[in-house]
Scaffold this motif. Structure first.
Motif, short mmCIF file in Angstrom:
data_model
loop_
_atom_site.label_atom_id
_atom_site.label_comp_id
_atom_site.label_asym_id
_atom_site.label_seq_id
_atom_site.Cartn_x
_atom_site.Cartn_y
_atom_site.Cartn_z
N UNK A 1 0.63 -1.34 0.51
CA UNK A 1 -0.20 0.01 -0.38
C UNK A 1 0.83 1.48 0.17
N UNK A 2 0.28 2.40 -0.55
CA UNK A 2 0.87 3.63 -0.58
C UNK A 2 0.72 3.74 0.72
N UNK A 3 1.73 4.15 1.28
CA UNK A 3 1.91 5.21 2.93
C UNK A 3 2.02 6.74 2.90
N UNK A 17 -3.99 2.46 0.45
CA UNK A 17 -3.56 3.14 1.03
C UNK A 17 -3.32 2.43 2.21
N UNK A 18 -1.90 2.59 2.87
CA UNK A 18 -2.01 2.67 4.36
C UNK A 18 -1.75 4.17 4.96
N UNK A 19 -3.00 4.61 5.98
CA UNK A 19 -2.77 5.97 6.86
C UNK A 19 -2.59 5.86 7.77
N UNK A 20 -1.09 6.32 8.15
CA UNK A 20 -1.23 6.26 9.73
C UNK A 20 -1.58 8.07 10.12
N UNK A 21 -2.23 7.71 11.32
CA UNK A 21 -3.59 9.14 11.55
C UNK A 21 -3.36 8.81 12.73
N UNK A 60 -2.71 9.38 20.56
CA UNK A 60 -3.35 7.48 20.05
C UNK A 60 -2.86 7.84 18.07
N UNK A 61 -2.30 6.92 18.53
CA UNK A 61 -1.67 7.20 16.67
C UNK A 61 -2.60 5.90 16.46
N UNK A 62 -2.76 5.57 15.37
CA UNK A 62 -3.59 4.27 14.53
C UNK A 62 -3.56 4.57 12.69
N UNK A 63 -2.85 3.41 12.44
CA UNK A 63 -3.43 2.91 11.20
C UNK A 63 -4.32 2.04 10.34
N UNK A 64 -5.31 2.66 9.37
CA UNK A 64 -6.09 1.94 8.89
C UNK A 64 -5.02 1.98 7.35
N UNK A 65 -6.60 0.73 7.14
CA UNK A 65 -5.98 0.67 4.91
C UNK A 65 -6.97 0.62 4.31
#
Length: 432
Positions: A310-312, A354-358, A397-402
């Motif tokens: 995925x695109x980061x 996409x892999x989004x780092x929130x 907090x940090x979370x990744x979503x796909x």
């Protein structure tokens, strides 16, 4: 404002039935001023907004794959529009003024027409001045049934909300104040679960569709009086039913529970001192033999598989009270930019993952909602987890979503604490 014991006592909660539309096309949907009994019966009423004479608005219910045609009319004194939250629909029907349509002027009309492809629990609400219009009651449930619904005795929609009211029942008019915008949002001083006026019997199997429609309140929720399992989150079925325990629902999040009645079903707001009752379903005098079959997983609709490469990208939440400096020109920002930019935050080819780092660099929680898509919350081991359309990040907090961006158009990405959205925490993506 804090929530006190009186405001949560179940015996004093006014419980109202949700009006429903019978299937017919097109559905008339009229935004207009309404008067509601939000406080206890016999106390003052509350002037607000609603659809077709009520708040919540009528429950729209159809089957997966069916078309919903809505003839919308704006009888409010201000412009508005209707967003269909969580539904994977054509971009032109998404209801976002300034991105997918113009706001509907007072006295104006707009025809919404789309196919609801996926069964699940959704809702509709204003997306213009939503920090005020939703707080005044401009929302309603949208239920898309499975082709073969699960075997239950009652399918019940439950709406959680809070209101900021004066003792007379009048809605406090301090909408859009900077303190709310810069802190946790417009938190109410009266909260309840809006339930239909029905009797359930011990042993009956219920499906509870629970929707948090509040503009800012993160509802902790526990249930008792029902031996239940969680079967869906944000409208999407879980691969396997999950044990029912206390959960936190961000504004706009939903949870579906299927279970068997054992006693008075109570919707509880847990606190460190005690659990307050927001609403109840009372058992009747005719218990039935519970079903022997366990609660089964709901049927799922096809979903795209995320790519292995995925695109980061990183989306950083910034600003607010006690939140430090950022480059945006409003209270909140994403990556230093406040409000909708002229160009999309990111552009994707249709079908791209996409892999989004929130990253929540603020002192407050945020419920981040992506329009037109669901996404996987990434598990600790890096694998795709629950499918959601809104994810809750607590302070720091940090979370990744796909996300598989498979729905073409211009899609809003924003905080669903609606005062935060109004004061900068929103952007958009484009899918070619």
């Amino acid at each position: 404002m804090s929530l006190n014991r009186r405001q949560f006592l179940a015996s004093t909660l006014a419980v109202t039935a949700l009006p429903r539309f019978a299937l017919a096309a097109p559905h008339p949907l009229r935004a207009e001023p309404v008067v509601s009994q939000i406080l206890d019966a016999g106390e003052g009423q509350t002037a607000g907004f609603g659809f077709n004479g009520s708040t919540p608005g009528p429950e729209l219910r159809l089957r997966a794959g069916e078309r919903l045609s809505v003839a919308f009319e704006n009888n409010l004194p201000d412009p508005t529009a209707v967003h269909w939250h969580g539904i994977r629909i054509a971009n032109a029907m998404d209801g976002v003024p300034g991105l997918t349509q113009e706001a509907v002027a007072p006295g104006g009309t707009f025809d919404y027409d789309f196919v609801a492809p996926d069964a699940g629990t959704y809702w509709y609400h204003s997306h213009h001045q939503s920090w005020e219009q939703v707080a005044r009651g401009l929302y309603g449930p949208l239920i898309v049934e499975e082709a073969t619904p699960p075997d239950v005795d009652h399918d019940i929609t439950v709406i959680l909300d809070d209101w900021r009211l004066e003792p007379s029942g009048k809605m406090a008019g301090d909408f859009g104040n900077m303190h709310d915008f810069a802190h946790a949002g417009r938190l109410g001083n009266f909260a309840k679960a809006i339930l239909p006026e029905i009797t359930v019997n011990r042993g009956q199997r219920l499906r509870l569709r629970i929707i948090n429609t509040a503009t800012a309140r993160v509802f902790p929720l526990a249930l008792d009086g029902i031996a239940g399992r969680v079967v869906a989150l944000d409208g999407r079925p879980l691969p396997e039913p999950r044990d029912l325990s206390q959960v936190s629902l961000s504004p706009a999040q939903r949870i579906d529970v299927i279970g068997d009645v054992t006693d008075t079903v109570r919707f509880l707001f847990p606190t460190p001192e005690e659990a307050f009752v927001m609403g109840t379903l009372e058992p009747g005098q005719d218990p039935v033999t519970p079903r022997e079959a366990p609660v089964a997983a709901l049927p799922d609709s096809p979903r795209p598989t995320p790519s292995d490469s995925p695109r980061a990208l990183t989306l950083r939440m910034q600003g607010g009270a006690m939140g430090g400096q950022h480059a945006g020109d409003d209270i909140w920002s994403f990556n230093g930019v406040s409000g909708l930019p002229d160009s999309p935050w990111a552009s994707f080819d249709r079908g791209e993952t996409a892999r989004l780092r929130l990253v929540n660099d603020t002192a407050f929680p945020h419920g981040i909602h992506l329009h037109g898509h669901h996404f996987h919350e990434v598990n600790e081991d890096g694998s795709p987890g629950d499918l959601r359309d809104t994810t809750l990040l607590m302070r720091g907090e940090t979370r990744e979503i796909l996300v598989v961006f498979d729905n073409p158009g211009k899609w809003l990405l924003h905080c669903h604490m609606l005062g935060h959205q109004a004061s900068g925490m929103k952007t958009w993506v484009e899918v070619a």
